[in-house]
Structure formats: C-alpha cells, structure tokens
Motif scaffolding. Structure first.
Motif, PDB file in Angstrom:
ATOM      1  N   UNK A  61      36.836  -8.701 -49.637  1.00 34.73           N
ATOM      2  CA  UNK A  61      36.572  -9.042 -48.258  1.00 34.73           C
ATOM      3  C   UNK A  61      35.779 -10.350 -48.229  1.00 34.73           C
ATOM      4  N   UNK A  62      36.172 -11.263 -47.393  1.00 36.24           N
ATOM      5  CA  UNK A  62      35.483 -12.546 -47.297  1.00 36.24           C
ATOM      6  C   UNK A  62      35.268 -12.897 -45.838  1.00 36.24           C
ATOM      7  N   UNK A  63      34.534 -13.952 -45.629  1.00 33.13           N
ATOM      8  CA  UNK A  63      34.382 -14.508 -44.300  1.00 33.13           C
ATOM      9  C   UNK A  63      33.470 -13.723 -43.384  1.00 33.13           C
ATOM     10  N   UNK A  64      33.762 -13.832 -42.097  1.00 29.44           N
ATOM     11  CA  UNK A  64      32.913 -13.257 -41.061  1.00 29.44           C
ATOM     12  C   UNK A  64      32.803 -11.743 -41.188  1.00 29.44           C
ATOM     13  N   UNK A  65      33.908 -11.061 -41.449  1.00 30.21           N
ATOM     14  CA  UNK A  65      33.881  -9.596 -41.558  1.00 30.21           C
ATOM     15  C   UNK A  65      32.942  -9.142 -42.667  1.00 30.21           C
TER      16      UNK A  65
END
Length: 121
Positions: free
Chosen positions: A1-5
């Motif tokens: 999982x990457x980024x904003x989440x």
C-alpha cells in the motif's frame, strides 16, 4: 500500500496507540522507521520498539519544544545533514529508577509529549 491511503492508515494506527512502520525511499538508501505516538508510550510499546525494531529509541521534538524543555542538540562532527539530529539524553525527574527500563522510558516519552510538562519535569 502506498500514497495517501497508507498515510491515512498509519495515522489512524498512531491515534489508536499502535506502532506504524514508515519507509523512506529504499532505492535512495532510505530507512524503515517504527513509529509510535509518545503519549501512548507504555512499557509494552517501548518493549515492542526495543525488541522488534532494535534501533535507537528517540522522541521527536520541534526545535521550539526542545528549547523549552532544555534539550540541546548534540554536536555533529561528521554526520551528513540529512541524517536525524539527536539531542541530549533525558529522563523523567520523578518516578524513574535507572531511566533505562521500558517503564522509565515510557514515562519520559509521555512527559516529553505532554504540553504542560516543563524542563524540570
């Protein structure tokens, strides 16, 4: 999982008193950090960080907060500027024994995070 989440998930975990992992860009020689909110630094959390992460246990403070708590930075002679800046070691003035137990370290971390704590605490 990457980024904003992933960021939202990690922040939610910290708000619940859990440990979150934060990875720097591993392609650029980054590091993996185990992070916990200092106000939740129980003996169990400190033990988890010490046993599982096996790194330096440190509380992050803003420069202003470090000054207010009389926690000066350590002198850096050869460290590259992008590495963390560490301050002097501190421990709670009351309620600790040797200062190195998980309970003592947790109390110190909670005091450093307490906006009402003062340098003498």
């Amino acid at each position: 999982m990457t980024g904003v989440a992933a960021t939202v998930r990690a922040l939610d975990a910290l708000r619940r008193g859990e440990v979150a992992l934060v990875a720097e860009d591993m392609g650029e020689g980054g590091a993996l950090w185990a992070v916990a909110a200092a106000q939740f630094a129980t003996a169990g959390v400190v033990n988890q960080l010490a046993n599982d992460a096996r790194g330096v246990l440190a509380v992050t403070l803003s420069r202003a907060r470090a000054r207010a708590l009389d926690c000066p930075a350590l002198e850096r002679r050869r460290a590259p500027p992008w590495l963390p800046h560490y301050g002097v070691s501190v421990e709670a003035a009351i309620g600790v024994s040797t200062g190195i137990s998980a309970e003592d370290r947790g109390l110190t971390a909670r005091l450093l995070a307490d906006p009402d704590a003062r340098a003498g605490d």
